[in-house]
Every structure is written in C-alpha cells, then in structure tokens.
Design a protein around this motif. Sequence first.
Motif, short mmCIF file in Angstrom:
data_model
loop_
_atom_site.label_atom_id
_atom_site.label_comp_id
_atom_site.label_asym_id
_atom_site.label_seq_id
_atom_site.Cartn_x
_atom_site.Cartn_y
_atom_site.Cartn_z
N VAL A 314 0.84 -1.13 -0.58
CA VAL A 314 -0.61 0.24 0.23
C VAL A 314 0.39 1.12 -0.31
O VAL A 314 0.53 1.77 -0.63
CB VAL A 314 -1.04 0.18 1.15
CG1 VAL A 314 -1.57 0.96 1.54
CG2 VAL A 314 -1.74 -1.14 1.42
N GLN A 315 1.89 1.47 0.43
CA GLN A 315 2.64 2.44 0.67
C GLN A 315 3.63 2.28 -0.32
O GLN A 315 4.01 3.50 -1.19
CB GLN A 315 4.00 2.12 2.11
CG GLN A 315 3.63 2.62 3.42
CD GLN A 315 4.46 2.45 4.42
OE1 GLN A 315 5.51 1.79 3.94
NE2 GLN A 315 3.62 2.21 6.09
N ALA A 316 3.70 1.97 -0.99
CA ALA A 316 4.14 1.74 -2.50
C ALA A 316 3.71 1.80 -3.30
O ALA A 316 3.87 3.19 -4.15
CB ALA A 316 4.97 0.47 -2.90
N ALA A 317 2.54 1.88 -3.13
CA ALA A 317 0.89 1.76 -4.84
C ALA A 317 1.19 3.58 -4.13
O ALA A 317 0.48 4.58 -4.86
CB ALA A 317 -0.16 0.90 -4.19
N SER A 318 1.06 3.83 -2.92
CA SER A 318 1.07 5.75 -2.50
C SER A 318 2.03 6.43 -2.83
O SER A 318 1.57 6.97 -2.25
CB SER A 318 -0.03 5.17 -1.21
OG SER A 318 -1.09 4.43 -1.08
N SER A 319 2.96 5.89 -2.68
CA SER A 319 4.44 6.75 -2.70
C SER A 319 4.36 8.38 -3.54
O SER A 319 5.05 8.62 -3.27
CB SER A 319 5.16 5.97 -3.09
OG SER A 319 5.97 5.01 -4.82
N SER A 320 3.99 8.22 -4.76
CA SER A 320 3.64 9.09 -5.65
C SER A 320 2.11 9.49 -5.40
O SER A 320 2.58 11.47 -6.23
CB SER A 320 3.27 8.33 -7.04
OG SER A 320 2.12 7.97 -7.40
N ALA A 321 1.37 9.31 -4.58
CA ALA A 321 0.85 10.65 -4.67
C ALA A 321 0.34 10.80 -3.59
O ALA A 321 1.54 11.25 -2.48
CB ALA A 321 -0.90 9.44 -4.57
N GLY A 322 0.39 11.88 -3.06
CA GLY A 322 0.25 12.96 -1.94
C GLY A 322 -0.43 13.16 -0.49
O GLY A 322 -1.12 11.62 -1.10
N LEU A 323 -0.28 14.13 0.29
CA LEU A 323 -1.35 13.25 1.73
C LEU A 323 -2.73 13.27 1.90
O LEU A 323 -3.19 12.88 1.71
CB LEU A 323 -0.06 13.99 2.89
CG LEU A 323 -1.16 13.85 3.91
CD1 LEU A 323 -0.66 12.21 4.75
CD2 LEU A 323 -0.85 14.96 5.35
N ARG A 324 -3.24 14.31 1.22
CA ARG A 324 -4.26 14.84 0.69
C ARG A 324 -5.41 13.21 -0.06
O ARG A 324 -6.03 12.56 0.28
CB ARG A 324 -4.87 15.67 -0.18
CG ARG A 324 -4.86 16.52 1.05
CD ARG A 324 -4.93 18.50 -0.22
NE ARG A 324 -5.44 18.96 0.53
CZ ARG A 324 -5.63 20.88 -0.73
NH1 ARG A 324 -5.65 20.57 -1.79
NH2 ARG A 324 -6.85 21.31 0.16
N ARG A 357 -8.23 -0.50 -4.17
CA ARG A 357 -6.99 0.79 -4.32
C ARG A 357 -6.29 1.16 -4.91
O ARG A 357 -6.11 2.84 -5.28
CB ARG A 357 -5.74 0.41 -2.99
CG ARG A 357 -6.51 0.88 -1.58
CD ARG A 357 -5.06 0.35 -0.95
NE ARG A 357 -5.91 0.54 1.02
CZ ARG A 357 -5.39 1.51 1.55
NH1 ARG A 357 -5.21 3.12 1.25
NH2 ARG A 357 -5.95 2.14 2.98
N LYS A 358 -6.00 0.58 -6.08
CA LYS A 358 -5.00 1.12 -7.21
C LYS A 358 -6.12 1.93 -7.98
O LYS A 358 -6.09 2.59 -8.53
CB LYS A 358 -4.35 0.65 -7.86
CG LYS A 358 -3.13 -0.13 -7.35
CD LYS A 358 -2.32 -1.42 -8.50
CE LYS A 358 -1.23 -2.35 -7.43
NZ LYS A 358 -0.53 -3.23 -8.72
N GLU A 359 -7.62 1.32 -8.57
CA GLU A 359 -8.35 1.54 -9.13
C GLU A 359 -8.92 3.34 -8.51
O GLU A 359 -9.26 3.84 -9.13
CB GLU A 359 -9.28 0.68 -9.23
CG GLU A 359 -9.29 -0.49 -9.56
CD GLU A 359 -9.94 -1.66 -10.13
OE1 GLU A 359 -11.35 -1.43 -9.72
OE2 GLU A 359 -10.48 -2.55 -10.15
N ILE A 360 -9.39 3.25 -7.48
CA ILE A 360 -10.09 4.23 -6.48
C ILE A 360 -8.76 5.73 -7.05
O ILE A 360 -9.32 6.56 -7.04
CB ILE A 360 -9.73 3.94 -5.76
CG1 ILE A 360 -10.84 3.29 -4.54
CG2 ILE A 360 -10.22 5.83 -4.39
CD1 ILE A 360 -11.47 2.84 -3.47
N LEU A 361 -7.12 5.00 -7.38
CA LEU A 361 -6.56 6.12 -7.52
C LEU A 361 -6.06 6.15 -8.53
O LEU A 361 -5.98 8.02 -8.25
CB LEU A 361 -4.88 5.86 -6.90
CG LEU A 361 -3.77 6.67 -6.97
CD1 LEU A 361 -3.73 7.95 -5.70
CD2 LEU A 361 -2.70 5.60 -6.41
#
Length: 458
Positions: A314-324, A357-361
């Motif tokens: 999850v951290q690796a998938a969200s690394s490119s996204a911001g905190l918001r 999570r990837k689809e939501i992102l």
Amino acid sequence: MDAKDILGLPKNSLPIPQEKKSRPPKDSQRKPDGISREVYALTGGLAPLMPAIDSSQLKKQPPKDEKITWQWLPFTNSARKDTLQLYHWVRVVNGVPPTGDYSFAKYNKSVDIVKYTDEEYEKYLNDPGWTKEETDQLFDLCQRFDLRFIVIADRFSSSRTVEELKDRYYSVCRAIVVARAPALGDISGNPLVKEPYNVSQEIERKRALSMVLSQTKHQERKDAEVLAEAKRITESRMAAKVAEESELPVPSNAGPESAERASFPGDTVSPSSNVQLPSATIASSALTADNASTLASLRMLRVYLRTYALDQMVQAASSSAGLRTIKRVEQTLQELGVNLKPRVPTKSVCAEHLELRKEILTLLNLQKQLQYKEAEGSSFRDCSYADTPSTPKRSNRGGDQDRTFVPDMSFGESCIIGISGERVGKRDQKRKAPGRLSEAPSSPAQSKRPRKLKASDL
C-alpha cells in the motif's frame, strides 16, 4: 529630639507592648523502627498505595490449638532396593508423625530399557560384529547408567566407541519393536522406527564440530568474510530474478483488451495531449516499479507477516500520491464500507484490496485531469469572448483611393464578429471621433473619392 517628640508622646509614657504571634506547634513524628532515614524522608511516613509483597507470600500464623514440635525420626526410601534406614528431623503436629513415602523418592526417574529373550536374540538380533555377552553387558550398563553412553563407553570391557555402542543399542531396540508389533502401521510413529540412528552422519557431525572448535581467530574471520560474500551474491541474484520477473509480458489470462491496453497505452489519449503521455500511464508504470522493488525486499526477508506485506505494498502504491490523495482514498474506502485493513488477510483478499486501492487512485487522478481540462476550456472561452477587433487605423493615401486599414482577424475573432455584430458596431461608434473616418467601405465603387465639379457641368 527623639522619636517621642516626633510622635508627640510624653517622655515619661511607657512603650506599648507588642503581641507576639504564636507559631503553630510542629508535629514531631518519630521515625518508625525498621525503616531507613532515606526511605522515610521520601515517603513522609505514608503507607504505599500498593503492597510490595503479596499476602499469600507472607508466613501464615499456625492455629492456636495446634502444637508443633520437631522430632528425630527414622525413614526409608522406596527408590533404594535395600532396607537402609536413615534418620532426619520431622515436623510433628499434635504428637502425630507424618506418614507416607520419603518426599524425595518422586525424583527417582529411570529409563525404560527394552528387554529381549534368548529366542528373540537368536531370531532377530544376531550380528557378526557383536556377541551375545557384549550385547547383554551393553543393555545392563544402559539400565544402570540411564543411557549415558559416555559413562557406558568408559565402563565397557572391550574397546568400543560411543557411536558403535549407540548403533548397537538402537538397532536392537528397533528390531525388537518391529518384531513385537502386530502391524507396521501401528509403529509408524515410533521414534525408533521413524528416525533410525545414522552412524556415518554422527561421525561426520562430530568431526565437523571438532574442526569448528579447533579454529583460530584468523580462520573464523576468513569464514565470516566468505559467508558475507555468499550472502551478498545470493541477494544480488534474487534482485536480478525479481527484475526479470517484473519485465515479463502480460499473462495469457489477462484478456485481449488488457493486452491491447498494455501494448498501446496511447490509444486512449485525446488528440490535444499527443505530445506527452497521460499521467495515469506514468502512475501505473511507477506503481509497477514500486511493487517490484517491494516484492524484492520482502523476498529477502524470507519470513514475514501478510499484513506487513500488505502495508508495504500500500505504501509503495501510494508513494507517488500526496497526503491529500491518500486521505481521499481512505475516505472513499470508508464510504464504500470497506475496512482500511482486511480482517482476514489471506493472499486473495490482500490482492483484491490492493487492486481496489489502485482503481480508486486511478479514478481520483482521472477526476483531477477532468477538472483541469474543464477549467482550461472555460478559460479559453472567456478569453475568446473578451478579445475584440482593434480600432481601424488610417493608411497612407495611394493614388486616388483613401482606404482604411483593416487588421487581420483570426478565426475566433471572425466568429465573434459574426455572432455579436451589433455589440461590435456599438463599440466602434463610441470609438469614433471628429476628423476620423467611418467604417471601411463595403464595395470598391463606394471607396472612390467624389469627383470634383467642373465648369462644364454647371
């Protein structure tokens, strides 16, 4: 002149007595016995809130009606085979001595040694390297010294090694157990049958152990360097293997549509963005690289919890996204009624959770791009309506014609003039001033200056 003259008091008057303030008496507390001065200064004589010793550990006072004495009485030990009688002090209550076996006889534990008969020996236990007398002596020493084979080898009559004694003992026991069993399935779980004694392995183990114990510091340092180099090579090979697996083509079960999307990511791009790749494609490639690196780090651990692996993915998938964006993903999961962490983190559940999570992102990224495109289109329309043709300028006279300069208009401006001609005409009328020319003529005939009158025309 003194203070009485200043105050206007007679000199023979007596001074006014002042009342002394009484001090409160100090509570004199005597330090109790059995406590040090430092502890008493820290606690102030107050009892602790929690007892330091459990009440069950305190010595219980015997009942007042019991009379306890200690007597020198004889005893016998059931662990001994003889009738030796010894004496010790015994606690006697009300003149009645305790009964029962000696309290330390329960620690006399012995090993159950297999016994065999002469018929069983002649039938199952014959060995050319061992005689019946040596086998009987071996089993007697095993019974006497509780399978302490070091002591047994020291007491044995012939020069036999420890490994030979062990091999003979366990082979005889295994043969007797197999011969007495009604079926082999009944003794399949017996340790003597399941894990037989291996003489060659035991000899090799002791030889390797003696080599390790006899090593010098230099040899130990050299072995440590070799092990570190072997570990580094193993990790590099694993990383290379993971990199090769991440570069494999799309699997066959992905379907033709997904294969086409993977091979042609630019088909879904709008014509206005043909210069640069969409951010969704870049984000998916970044997620694939992050997942590959995360899998490589997890495989180096060998053993890990599945929840820990899910957190890392999850951290690796969200690394490119911001905190918001991460907070919006979690908010979307809560709105969908999905737990942030699966309650039953099996392999399939974790994979589906990560895919969701990837689809939501991806959905949030597409929404952000749509908002950006809509804002860009609205700002382009506002700028188009705001731009109007400039005031016509007077050009130099050439020949007999005096034409006004008409500026070049773009396609957007011409459309605006066509749509709102009245608005432009009013603006031009406001801009007109004395001495300026009017709107440019619409035809070449009207653009000529009026001819001067001659005398013949009058």
